[in-house]
Design a protein around this motif. Structure first.
Motif, PDB file in Angstrom:
ATOM      1  N   GLU A  30       0.860  -1.192   0.000  1.00  0.00           N
ATOM      2  CA  GLU A  30       0.000   0.000   0.000  1.00  0.00           C
ATOM      3  C   GLU A  30       0.888   1.231   0.000  1.00  0.00           C
ATOM      4  N   TYR A  31       0.524   2.208  -0.785  1.00  0.00           N
ATOM      5  CA  TYR A  31       1.164   3.527  -0.713  1.00  0.00           C
ATOM      6  C   TYR A  31       0.024   4.517  -0.561  1.00  0.00           C
ATOM      7  N   VAL A  32      -0.169   5.000   0.654  1.00  0.00           N
ATOM      8  CA  VAL A  32      -1.347   5.806   0.962  1.00  0.00           C
ATOM      9  C   VAL A  32      -0.975   7.052   1.750  1.00  0.00           C
ATOM     10  N   LYS A  33      -1.806   8.072   1.583  1.00  0.00           N
ATOM     11  CA  LYS A  33      -1.650   9.293   2.360  1.00  0.00           C
ATOM     12  C   LYS A  33      -2.692   9.288   3.468  1.00  0.00           C
ATOM     13  N   GLU A  34      -2.218   9.479   4.685  1.00  0.00           N
ATOM     14  CA  GLU A  34      -3.101   9.559   5.839  1.00  0.00           C
ATOM     15  C   GLU A  34      -2.783  10.866   6.551  1.00  0.00           C
ATOM     16  N   GLY A  35      -3.746  11.770   6.540  1.00  0.00           N
ATOM     17  CA  GLY A  35      -3.478  13.111   7.060  1.00  0.00           C
ATOM     18  C   GLY A  35      -2.456  13.774   6.163  1.00  0.00           C
ATOM     19  N   SER A  36      -1.395  14.274   6.761  1.00  0.00           N
ATOM     20  CA  SER A  36      -0.359  14.922   5.957  1.00  0.00           C
ATOM     21  C   SER A  36       0.813  13.994   5.667  1.00  0.00           C
ATOM     22  N   ASN A  37       0.721  12.736   6.105  1.00  0.00           N
ATOM     23  CA  ASN A  37       1.832  11.800   5.955  1.00  0.00           C
ATOM     24  C   ASN A  37       1.551  10.713   4.915  1.00  0.00           C
ATOM     25  N   TRP A  38       2.619  10.328   4.205  1.00  0.00           N
ATOM     26  CA  TRP A  38       2.560   9.209   3.272  1.00  0.00           C
ATOM     27  C   TRP A  38       3.113   7.970   3.956  1.00  0.00           C
ATOM     28  N   PHE A  39       2.497   6.814   3.670  1.00  0.00           N
ATOM     29  CA  PHE A  39       2.932   5.544   4.230  1.00  0.00           C
ATOM     30  C   PHE A  39       3.122   4.529   3.108  1.00  0.00           C
ATOM     31  N   LEU A  40       4.259   3.859   3.146  1.00  0.00           N
ATOM     32  CA  LEU A  40       4.515   2.728   2.270  1.00  0.00           C
ATOM     33  C   LEU A  40       4.454   1.504   3.171  1.00  0.00           C
ATOM     34  N   ARG A  41       3.414   0.702   2.979  1.00  0.00           N
ATOM     35  CA  ARG A  41       3.210  -0.480   3.819  1.00  0.00           C
ATOM     36  C   ARG A  41       3.395  -1.739   2.982  1.00  0.00           C
ATOM     37  N   VAL A  42       4.219  -2.620   3.489  1.00  0.00           N
ATOM     38  CA  VAL A  42       4.506  -3.878   2.817  1.00  0.00           C
ATOM     39  C   VAL A  42       4.095  -5.003   3.761  1.00  0.00           C
ATOM     40  N   PHE A  43       3.254  -5.908   3.267  1.00  0.00           N
ATOM     41  CA  PHE A  43       2.762  -7.021   4.067  1.00  0.00           C
ATOM     42  C   PHE A  43       3.364  -8.312   3.528  1.00  0.00           C
ATOM     43  N   LEU A  44       4.066  -9.033   4.400  1.00  0.00           N
ATOM     44  CA  LEU A  44       4.768 -10.254   4.016  1.00  0.00           C
ATOM     45  C   LEU A  44       4.284 -11.430   4.853  1.00  0.00           C
ATOM     46  N   ASP A  45       4.464 -12.616   4.324  1.00  0.00           N
ATOM     47  CA  ASP A  45       4.139 -13.822   5.072  1.00  0.00           C
ATOM     48  C   ASP A  45       5.100 -14.917   4.637  1.00  0.00           C
ATOM     49  N   LYS A  46       5.105 -16.002   5.381  1.00  0.00           N
ATOM     50  CA  LYS A  46       5.902 -17.179   5.022  1.00  0.00           C
ATOM     51  C   LYS A  46       5.263 -18.379   5.698  1.00  0.00           C
ATOM     52  N   GLU A  47       5.663 -19.552   5.268  1.00  0.00           N
ATOM     53  CA  GLU A  47       5.184 -20.792   5.881  1.00  0.00           C
ATOM     54  C   GLU A  47       5.484 -20.732   7.373  1.00  0.00           C
ATOM     55  N   GLY A  48       4.476 -20.956   8.185  1.00  0.00           N
ATOM     56  CA  GLY A  48       4.657 -20.902   9.632  1.00  0.00           C
ATOM     57  C   GLY A  48       4.498 -19.513  10.227  1.00  0.00           C
ATOM     58  N   GLY A  49       4.321 -18.510   9.381  1.00  0.00           N
ATOM     59  CA  GLY A  49       4.109 -17.139   9.858  1.00  0.00           C
ATOM     60  C   GLY A  49       5.389 -16.329   9.920  1.00  0.00           C
ATOM     61  N   ILE A  50       5.212 -15.037   9.897  1.00  0.00           N
ATOM     62  CA  ILE A  50       6.335 -14.098   9.899  1.00  0.00           C
ATOM     63  C   ILE A  50       6.454 -13.472  11.283  1.00  0.00           C
ATOM     64  N   ASP A  51       7.683 -13.212  11.735  1.00  0.00           N
ATOM     65  CA  ASP A  51       7.857 -12.613  13.059  1.00  0.00           C
ATOM     66  C   ASP A  51       8.535 -11.251  12.938  1.00  0.00           C
ATOM     67  N   ILE A  52       8.738 -10.621  14.076  1.00  0.00           N
ATOM     68  CA  ILE A  52       9.270  -9.248  14.091  1.00  0.00           C
ATOM     69  C   ILE A  52      10.685  -9.191  13.504  1.00  0.00           C
ATOM     70  N   GLU A  53      11.492 -10.226  13.728  1.00  0.00           N
ATOM     71  CA  GLU A  53      12.849 -10.249  13.163  1.00  0.00           C
ATOM     72  C   GLU A  53      12.800 -10.327  11.641  1.00  0.00           C
ATOM     73  N   ASP A  54      11.868 -11.138  11.126  1.00  0.00           N
ATOM     74  CA  ASP A  54      11.693 -11.230   9.677  1.00  0.00           C
ATOM     75  C   ASP A  54      11.324  -9.862   9.103  1.00  0.00           C
ATOM     76  N   CYS A  55      10.388  -9.184   9.766  1.00  0.00           N
ATOM     77  CA  CYS A  55       9.957  -7.856   9.302  1.00  0.00           C
ATOM     78  C   CYS A  55      11.111  -6.872   9.354  1.00  0.00           C
ATOM     79  N   GLY A  56      11.918  -6.958  10.397  1.00  0.00           N
ATOM     80  CA  GLY A  56      13.073  -6.066  10.527  1.00  0.00           C
ATOM     81  C   GLY A  56      14.079  -6.270   9.411  1.00  0.00           C
ATOM     82  N   ARG A  57      14.379  -7.535   9.098  1.00  0.00           N
ATOM     83  CA  ARG A  57      15.318  -7.829   8.000  1.00  0.00           C
ATOM     84  C   ARG A  57      14.774  -7.320   6.666  1.00  0.00           C
ATOM     85  N   ALA A  58      13.497  -7.563   6.428  1.00  0.00           N
ATOM     86  CA  ALA A  58      12.885  -7.114   5.178  1.00  0.00           C
ATOM     87  C   ALA A  58      12.886  -5.595   5.091  1.00  0.00           C
ATOM     88  N   SER A  59      12.596  -4.934   6.205  1.00  0.00           N
ATOM     89  CA  SER A  59      12.568  -3.474   6.232  1.00  0.00           C
ATOM     90  C   SER A  59      13.954  -2.891   5.941  1.00  0.00           C
TER      91      SER A  59
END
Length: 156
Positions: A30-59
């Protein structure tokens, strides 16, 4: 002006090597404007689910690639996360994986007098989703072309 669809395509292209290496699935961007801010949101998954470390590496990976290429003219916040328990159904593979599970669909226009449907996804053929509605056990056929949103649903 850069269009949201173009940004999504560039982000997907930049992220592809990481997804393949880590065996992650790109659920949505998603690339959306909310209020005066823009957000680039990326949603990921993997077999068994994704955790905070996975999100950190991807980010970290994506942030570095975006800095190198600089495809987004606006200042924005990058968020990488799991799609959550009520994961959206966007692609045919999402629908197929959801067969037998509880889902919630909304439609652009009424289908048989309603625009919201909750139940168990019985089948999907690429053109039509069939839901067995909660409470009535009625089978409801929904043309995918009329579906505004679809997601997994948690029953309480």
């Amino acid at each position: 002006m850069v269009l949201s669809g173009q940004i999504k395509a560039v982000v997907e292209e930049l992220l592809q090597p990481f997804l393949e290496r880590e065996k992650f699935e790109l659920v949505d961007i998603e690339y959306v404007k909310e209020g005066s801010n823009w957000f680039l949101r990326v949603f990921l998954d993997k077999e068994g689910g994704i955790d905070i470390e996975d999100c950190g590496r991807a980010s970290e990976y994506l942030s570095k690639k975006l800095d190198e290429r600089d495809p987004i003219p606006d200042a924005y916040f990058l968020e990488v996360s799991s799609p959550g328990a009520e994961r959206p159904l966007k692609k045919p593979a999402d629908y197929n994986r959801a067969i037998g599970k509880n889902v919630c669909f909304t439609t652009y226009e009424p289908v048989d007098g309603a625009k919201e449907f909750e139940g168990r996804l019985e089948s999907y053929d690429g053109q039509t989703a069939v839901i067995v509605l909660h409470g009535s056990n009625k089978r409801q056929e929904l043309p995918v072309s009329k579906v505004a949103s679809a997601r997994l649903a948690i029953l309480f």
